[in-house]
Design an enzyme around this catalytic site. Structure first.
Site, PDB file in Angstrom:
ATOM      1  N   CYS A   1       0.564   3.360   3.199  1.00 53.81           N
ATOM      2  CA  CYS A   1       1.326   2.804   4.324  1.00 53.81           C
ATOM      3  C   CYS A   1       2.805   3.141   4.150  1.00 53.81           C
ATOM      4  O   CYS A   1       3.494   3.510   5.108  1.00 53.81           O
ATOM      5  CB  CYS A   1       1.134   1.287   4.403  1.00 53.81           C
ATOM      6  SG  CYS A   1      -0.569   0.743   4.688  1.00 53.81           S
TER       7      CYS A   1
ATOM      8  N   CYS B   1       0.835  -1.201   0.000  1.00 61.53           N
ATOM      9  CA  CYS B   1       0.000   0.000   0.000  1.00 61.53           C
ATOM     10  C   CYS B   1       0.877   1.261   0.000  1.00 61.53           C
ATOM     11  O   CYS B   1       1.656   1.473   0.927  1.00 61.53           O
ATOM     12  CB  CYS B   1      -0.914  -0.007   1.234  1.00 61.53           C
ATOM     13  SG  CYS B   1      -1.780   1.555   1.502  1.00 61.53           S
TER      14      CYS B   1
END
Length: 462
Positions: free
Chosen positions: A385, A382
């Site tokens: 993230c 991600c």
């Protein structure tokens, strides 16, 4: 800008301040942004490209600058270079790997002439228009008017047209398809069942029509825009998804001159050249799309996090560049198999506890804890993230000697269903605070993930 001219003429400065940009002879320039050398730029025989005093549009644009609402963009005769280089674009991409965007665009325009056009979204990809203008060659620009863009974007289109004395070729969605979608599912169905259907009607199909009138197109894709899905965008390629004028696979070439350029360097270039920009950028918008699906980003957030924010990071593509989207698969043991690059784990620090499924289950179900915890639910692939990796580690280091424990739990793969059911996971990353004497976890409500914001959140409950 450091510059010199081969004919002994003074260095050219302030070349983007107006539409009357004049270059005489061969000019050799070198741009350096933020300590990042973009490359040496050869401007070959750049002639008088605009005449602002007369306001006359050059005759070369009149041949192919007509707007076409429902038909493909018109094209002219293909250049001989296309026939010679067709099928050799992997080698050409290697050849251009250390080449500046200006040189790349100059090469593209010289090869395809009026059979190539710049795809302009109304955002920072205005840099492509500036680079094309600096070559002194005629160029075309097209844009997709979805009918749902911000007012600022429409005004920006007009500013760009006047600044460069060009006419943008707009493509529109099929009105019957839009009517059917809205009458059947409403104006905001994408909030309920995803954006792909709406994007297919308003963006992808109009793009297909536009590209059917071309043999090549130029995009503003960068590898750092979305590390999880655009990490391996080549500088030039045979388009893997769309067809060009001749039809069939291999009939369209896709140029990505900014592939190796970082976003900060694009903005340094725009500022240095005094290029007009979309007013939304001054309001915190970075990646700009349709009004209902775009919002500003906060410090510590990745630029694509402002797009389709209600969906997982893997879904944050509209389909215009699906051929460059890296595929991801979750194996039986919950690890990610990425077809382009190996993705390293995140939040790796001696002060961040890596929790197992069993450990976080015990923590979540505990009525009385010995200490408080803050835990990030994440997926290594991600990009959002990834964007908070440094700040979360710095936050953990700050609390290393306190009575707060900082942890992480990988919540994708086989853990995702559990995290959605038991840990309030809706999208990555999700941050939870487990108070010492409270059974239920408190979900961090903000998308501002810098150290100070996380600190203020924790302090409110300790």
């Amino acid at each position: 800008m450091a510059a010199c001219c081969a004919n002994g003429a003074p260095a050219v400065q302030g070349v983007a301040a107006s539409s009357n940009k004049t270059f005489l002879g061969d000019c050799y320039a070198s741009f350096s942004f933020q300590g990042n050398q973009i490359g040496s730029i050869l401007l070959r025989q750049l002639r008088v490209a605009r005449n602002a005093s007369s306001g006359h549009r050059p005759s070369h644009q009149a041949e192919f600058m007509a707007r076409q609402k429902d038909s493909p963009i018109s094209a002219t005769v293909v250049s001989p270079e296309f026939l010679q280089d067709k099928g050799n674009y992997k080698e050409l991409a290697k050849e251009l790997i250390d080449t500046s965007p200006l040189q790349i665009i100059d090469r593209a325009l010289s090869m395809f002439g009026s059979d190539i056009a710049i795809a302009f979204s109304g955002a920072e990809d205005v840099a492509l228009v500036e680079y094309a203008h600096l070559t002194g060659r005629p160029f075309r620009v097209f844009s997709l008017d979805t009918g749902r863009l911000n007012p600022e974007t429409y005004r920006f289109f007009e500013i760009v047209e006047k600044h460069y004395n060009i006419q943008i070729e707009y493509m529109f969605p099929d009105s019957s398809e839009v009517e059917a979608l809205v009458r059947t599912k409403g104006l905001f169905s994408f909030y309920e069942d995803g954006h792909q259907e709406c994007c297919a009607i308003r963006k992808v199909r109009p793009l297909k029509r536009a590209l059917k009138g071309l043999r090549a197109w130029i995009t503003g894709q960068r590898r750092d825009q979305s590390p999880g899905t655009r990490a391996n965008v080549p500088i030039v390629q045979v388009d893997p998804s769309f067809e060009g004028l001749e039809g069939g696979i291999g009939s369209l070439v896709k140029w990505n001159p900014l592939a190796n350029v970082k976003g900060i360097d694009v903005w340094s270039f725009l500022q240095m050249m005094n290029v007009p920009v979309n007013a939304l950028h001054l309001q915190g918008y970075v990646s700009i799309g349709c009004e209902p699906c775009t919002r500003p980003v906060l410090p510590g957030q990745h630029e694509r996090e402002g797009r389709w924010w209600w969906e997982d990071a893997k879904a944050k593509e509209c389909g215009l560049h699906k051929g460059n989207v890296a595929t991801m698969e979750i194996s039986d043991n919950g690890t990610v198999n990425h077809s382009v690059a190996i993705i390293s784990d995140l939040f790796v620090s001696e002060n961040v506890v890596n929790l197992t499924r069993e450990q976080i289950e015990m923590l979540a179900r505990s009525e009385q804890r010995n200490t408080s915890w803050i835990i990030v639910l994440y997926a290594p692939w991600c990009p959002y993230c990834q964007a908070m990796d440094a700040s979360y580690i710095a936050f953990a280091d700050q609390f290393s000697s306190s009575n707060l424990l900082v942890g992480k739990f990988r919540a994708d793969g086989e853990n995702k269903a559990f995290a959605e059911l038991e840990l309030q996971l809706k999208s990555f990353p999700t941050i939870l605070f487990f108070p010492k004497k409270l059974s239920r976890a408190i979900k961090y409500p903000s998308e501002q993930r810098d150290v100070d914001s996380l600190f203020a959140f924790v302090q409110a409950f300790m």
